[in-house]
Design a protein around this motif. Sequence first.
Motif, PDB file in Angstrom:
ATOM      1  N   VAL A   1     -20.008 -49.851  33.840  1.00 33.56           N
ATOM      2  CA  VAL A   1     -18.944 -50.774  34.246  1.00 33.56           C
ATOM      3  C   VAL A   1     -18.976 -52.042  33.403  1.00 33.56           C
ATOM      4  CG1 VAL A   1     -18.227 -52.310  36.111  1.00 33.56           C
ATOM      5  CG2 VAL A   1     -18.668 -49.896  36.581  1.00 33.56           C
ATOM      6  N   LEU A   2     -20.147 -52.635  33.233  1.00 36.15           N
ATOM      7  CA  LEU A   2     -20.222 -53.869  32.455  1.00 36.15           C
ATOM      8  C   LEU A   2     -20.019 -53.606  30.965  1.00 36.15           C
ATOM      9  CD1 LEU A   2     -23.129 -55.802  34.204  1.00 36.15           C
ATOM     10  CD2 LEU A   2     -20.657 -56.046  34.509  1.00 36.15           C
ATOM     11  N   GLY A   3     -20.417 -52.435  30.487  1.00 34.37           N
ATOM     12  CA  GLY A   3     -20.166 -52.110  29.091  1.00 34.37           C
ATOM     13  C   GLY A   3     -18.685 -51.994  28.786  1.00 34.37           C
ATOM     14  N   VAL A   4     -17.948 -51.316  29.664  1.00 36.59           N
ATOM     15  CA  VAL A   4     -16.489 -51.187  29.473  1.00 36.59           C
ATOM     16  C   VAL A   4     -15.809 -52.533  29.678  1.00 36.59           C
ATOM     17  CG1 VAL A   4     -14.392 -50.063  30.322  1.00 36.59           C
ATOM     18  CG2 VAL A   4     -16.523 -48.761  30.136  1.00 36.59           C
ATOM     19  N   ALA A   5     -16.273 -53.283  30.687  1.00 35.68           N
ATOM     20  CA  ALA A   5     -15.686 -54.602  30.924  1.00 35.68           C
ATOM     21  C   ALA A   5     -15.973 -55.548  29.766  1.00 35.68           C
ATOM     22  CB  ALA A   5     -16.234 -55.185  32.218  1.00 35.68           C
ATOM     23  N   GLY A   6     -17.134 -55.432  29.159  1.00 35.45           N
ATOM     24  CA  GLY A   6     -17.472 -56.292  28.033  1.00 35.45           C
ATOM     25  C   GLY A   6     -16.574 -56.079  26.831  1.00 35.45           C
ATOM     26  N   ALA A   7     -15.964 -54.909  26.750  1.00 36.10           N
ATOM     27  CA  ALA A   7     -15.051 -54.641  25.638  1.00 36.10           C
ATOM     28  C   ALA A   7     -13.700 -55.302  25.829  1.00 36.10           C
ATOM     29  CB  ALA A   7     -14.871 -53.138  25.480  1.00 36.10           C
ATOM     30  N   GLY A   8     -13.497 -55.968  26.959  1.00 37.65           N
ATOM     31  CA  GLY A   8     -12.234 -56.666  27.196  1.00 37.65           C
ATOM     32  C   GLY A   8     -11.108 -55.752  27.630  1.00 37.65           C
ATOM     33  N   THR A   9     -11.430 -54.594  28.196  1.00 34.37           N
ATOM     34  CA  THR A   9     -10.400 -53.663  28.640  1.00 34.37           C
ATOM     35  C   THR A   9      -9.841 -54.103  29.988  1.00 34.37           C
ATOM     36  OG1 THR A   9     -12.108 -52.289  29.656  1.00 34.37           O
ATOM     37  CG2 THR A   9     -11.431 -51.725  27.418  1.00 34.37           C
ATOM     38  N   SER A  10      -8.775 -53.437  30.428  1.00 33.09           N
ATOM     39  CA  SER A  10      -8.128 -53.774  31.689  1.00 33.09           C
ATOM     40  C   SER A  10      -8.964 -53.303  32.873  1.00 33.09           C
ATOM     41  CB  SER A  10      -6.744 -53.115  31.749  1.00 33.09           C
ATOM     42  OG  SER A  10      -6.871 -51.704  31.731  1.00 33.09           O
ATOM     43  N   GLY A  11      -8.611 -53.845  34.041  1.00 32.43           N
ATOM     44  CA  GLY A  11      -9.319 -53.452  35.253  1.00 32.43           C
ATOM     45  C   GLY A  11      -9.159 -51.979  35.570  1.00 32.43           C
ATOM     46  N   SER A  12      -7.987 -51.424  35.292  1.00 32.36           N
ATOM     47  CA  SER A  12      -7.764 -50.000  35.558  1.00 32.36           C
ATOM     48  C   SER A  12      -8.664 -49.135  34.678  1.00 32.36           C
ATOM     49  CB  SER A  12      -6.293 -49.645  35.315  1.00 32.36           C
ATOM     50  OG  SER A  12      -5.934 -49.916  33.971  1.00 32.36           O
ATOM     51  N   ALA A  13      -8.877 -49.556  33.433  1.00 33.20           N
ATOM     52  CA  ALA A  13      -9.766 -48.794  32.541  1.00 33.20           C
ATOM     53  C   ALA A  13     -11.211 -48.820  33.053  1.00 33.20           C
ATOM     54  CB  ALA A  13      -9.700 -49.352  31.127  1.00 33.20           C
ATOM     55  N   VAL A  14     -11.627 -49.964  33.575  1.00 35.25           N
ATOM     56  CA  VAL A  14     -12.975 -50.062  34.131  1.00 35.25           C
ATOM     57  C   VAL A  14     -13.105 -49.169  35.353  1.00 35.25           C
ATOM     58  CG1 VAL A  14     -14.667 -51.610  35.179  1.00 35.25           C
ATOM     59  CG2 VAL A  14     -13.292 -52.402  33.248  1.00 35.25           C
ATOM     60  N   ARG A  15     -12.070 -49.153  36.205  1.00 35.53           N
ATOM     61  CA  ARG A  15     -12.113 -48.306  37.391  1.00 35.53           C
ATOM     62  C   ARG A  15     -12.200 -46.828  37.023  1.00 35.53           C
ATOM     63  NH1 ARG A  15      -8.419 -52.166  39.263  1.00 35.53           N
ATOM     64  NH2 ARG A  15      -6.638 -50.878  38.612  1.00 35.53           N
ATOM     65  N   VAL A  16     -11.387 -46.413  36.065  1.00 34.35           N
ATOM     66  CA  VAL A  16     -11.413 -45.012  35.646  1.00 34.35           C
ATOM     67  C   VAL A  16     -12.779 -44.645  35.082  1.00 34.35           C
ATOM     68  CG1 VAL A  16     -10.488 -43.364  33.979  1.00 34.35           C
ATOM     69  CG2 VAL A  16      -8.938 -44.847  35.248  1.00 34.35           C
ATOM     70  N   ALA A  17     -13.313 -45.506  34.236  1.00 28.48           N
ATOM     71  CA  ALA A  17     -14.619 -45.230  33.649  1.00 28.48           C
ATOM     72  C   ALA A  17     -15.704 -45.191  34.717  1.00 28.48           C
ATOM     73  CB  ALA A  17     -14.953 -46.285  32.599  1.00 28.48           C
ATOM     74  N   GLY A  18     -15.620 -46.106  35.671  1.00 33.60           N
ATOM     75  CA  GLY A  18     -16.626 -46.156  36.725  1.00 33.60           C
ATOM     76  C   GLY A  18     -16.590 -44.932  37.630  1.00 33.60           C
ATOM     77  N   VAL A  19     -15.388 -44.524  38.020  1.00 32.85           N
ATOM     78  CA  VAL A  19     -15.265 -43.336  38.876  1.00 32.85           C
ATOM     79  C   VAL A  19     -15.705 -42.088  38.116  1.00 32.85           C
ATOM     80  CG1 VAL A  19     -13.644 -41.848  40.099  1.00 32.85           C
ATOM     81  CG2 VAL A  19     -13.480 -44.327  40.331  1.00 32.85           C
ATOM     82  N   ALA A  20     -15.313 -41.992  36.844  1.00 36.23           N
ATOM     83  CA  ALA A  20     -15.728 -40.837  36.038  1.00 36.23           C
ATOM     84  C   ALA A  20     -17.250 -40.803  35.882  1.00 36.23           C
ATOM     85  CB  ALA A  20     -15.061 -40.901  34.663  1.00 36.23           C
ATOM     86  N   GLY A  21     -17.839 -41.951  35.650  1.00 35.14           N
ATOM     87  CA  GLY A  21     -19.302 -42.006  35.533  1.00 35.14           C
ATOM     88  C   GLY A  21     -19.991 -41.640  36.836  1.00 35.14           C
ATOM     89  N   LEU A  22     -19.418 -42.087  37.964  1.00 33.79           N
ATOM     90  CA  LEU A  22     -19.995 -41.757  39.267  1.00 33.79           C
ATOM     91  C   LEU A  22     -19.991 -40.241  39.496  1.00 33.79           C
ATOM     92  CD1 LEU A  22     -19.221 -43.558  42.624  1.00 33.79           C
ATOM     93  CD2 LEU A  22     -19.219 -41.064  42.498  1.00 33.79           C
ATOM     94  N   LEU A  23     -18.832 -39.609  39.291  1.00 30.98           N
ATOM     95  CA  LEU A  23     -18.726 -38.178  39.545  1.00 30.98           C
ATOM     96  C   LEU A  23     -19.555 -37.366  38.562  1.00 30.98           C
ATOM     97  CD1 LEU A  23     -14.911 -37.897  40.339  1.00 30.98           C
ATOM     98  CD2 LEU A  23     -16.828 -37.809  41.954  1.00 30.98           C
ATOM     99  N   ALA A  24     -19.484 -37.743  37.290  1.00 38.80           N
ATOM    100  CA  ALA A  24     -20.252 -36.996  36.287  1.00 38.80           C
ATOM    101  C   ALA A  24     -21.751 -37.095  36.559  1.00 38.80           C
ATOM    102  CB  ALA A  24     -19.934 -37.514  34.891  1.00 38.80           C
TER     103      ALA A  24
END
Length: 284
Positions: free
Chosen positions: A83-106
């Motif tokens: 989450v912090l890695g994706v957020a550190g790239a300056g992406t949108s909140g929706s991108a962080v949510r998608v990455a976080g949920v995908a990481g959780l399930l994977a």
Amino acid sequence: MRALGRACSKGEEKSERGQPVTVTPSSSQPGAAARLGSRLLRLLRLLRPAELRGGRHRDVQGSGARAAVLGSGDGLLTNISLVLGVAGAGTSGSAVRVAGVAGLLAGAFSMAAGELVSVKAHDELVQHEIDVEHAELADDPAGEQRELAAMYRGRGVPATDAETVARILMATPKVALDTHVRLELGVDPDNAGSSRQAAVVSFLSFSGGAVLPLLPWFFASGPGAVLASIIIGALAAVVLGAAVGIFSGQGAWRTAGRQFLAATVAASVTYGVGHVLGAGASAG
């Protein structure tokens, strides 16, 4: 080993050929049988595994407890870093949510599958070794009795007592197999792990740890969500580390600090890498 006390308290045991062998003293030694039985019982209590002696010992071999501790810790560290890695790239909140949920399930499915396969494989290996030991006891009981006596001598039991203990234990096939499995393999045949339980516990615990740093992103975005993820992740790491310390008896503060340090390093590195990559992508 649960039958050891009963096996030793009998005044008459069976030898390898099935003939009764009575452990009795000579007439010039009144009370020797009682003293011998008491001595053997003390020796067996000392040599039995800790989990059978009761008291304050806990079952630490169960796959469920292990999967819960590993799963929640991995989930927290994995997703706060993601989450912090994706957020550190300056992406949108929706991108962080998608990455976080995908990481959780994977991560949850990966942990569950890994526990299912590893625990099942371990149980099959242990059962195979038990079958091998069972065959050896049937093929060469005299040799196995000598081996058992040698193991007790190696643990400091006097030679005469070791031979007596081995003979008594070998008189009952079930007790003999149980004793050899515990001493040679170092496992409790009555405490086999459950691969399904380990998989379910691992999936749920990983998900529980991974969802915590992701929660703020369902309600906010930007620096506020980043700060909330950091605070939640830090508190969760401290609580998890303290719980592990209390459970293991190592001290809550020590393990809490260790868990907090691990989370801080992982999150800092991924946030920094994400920031650098995000800045490079914007410049490009």
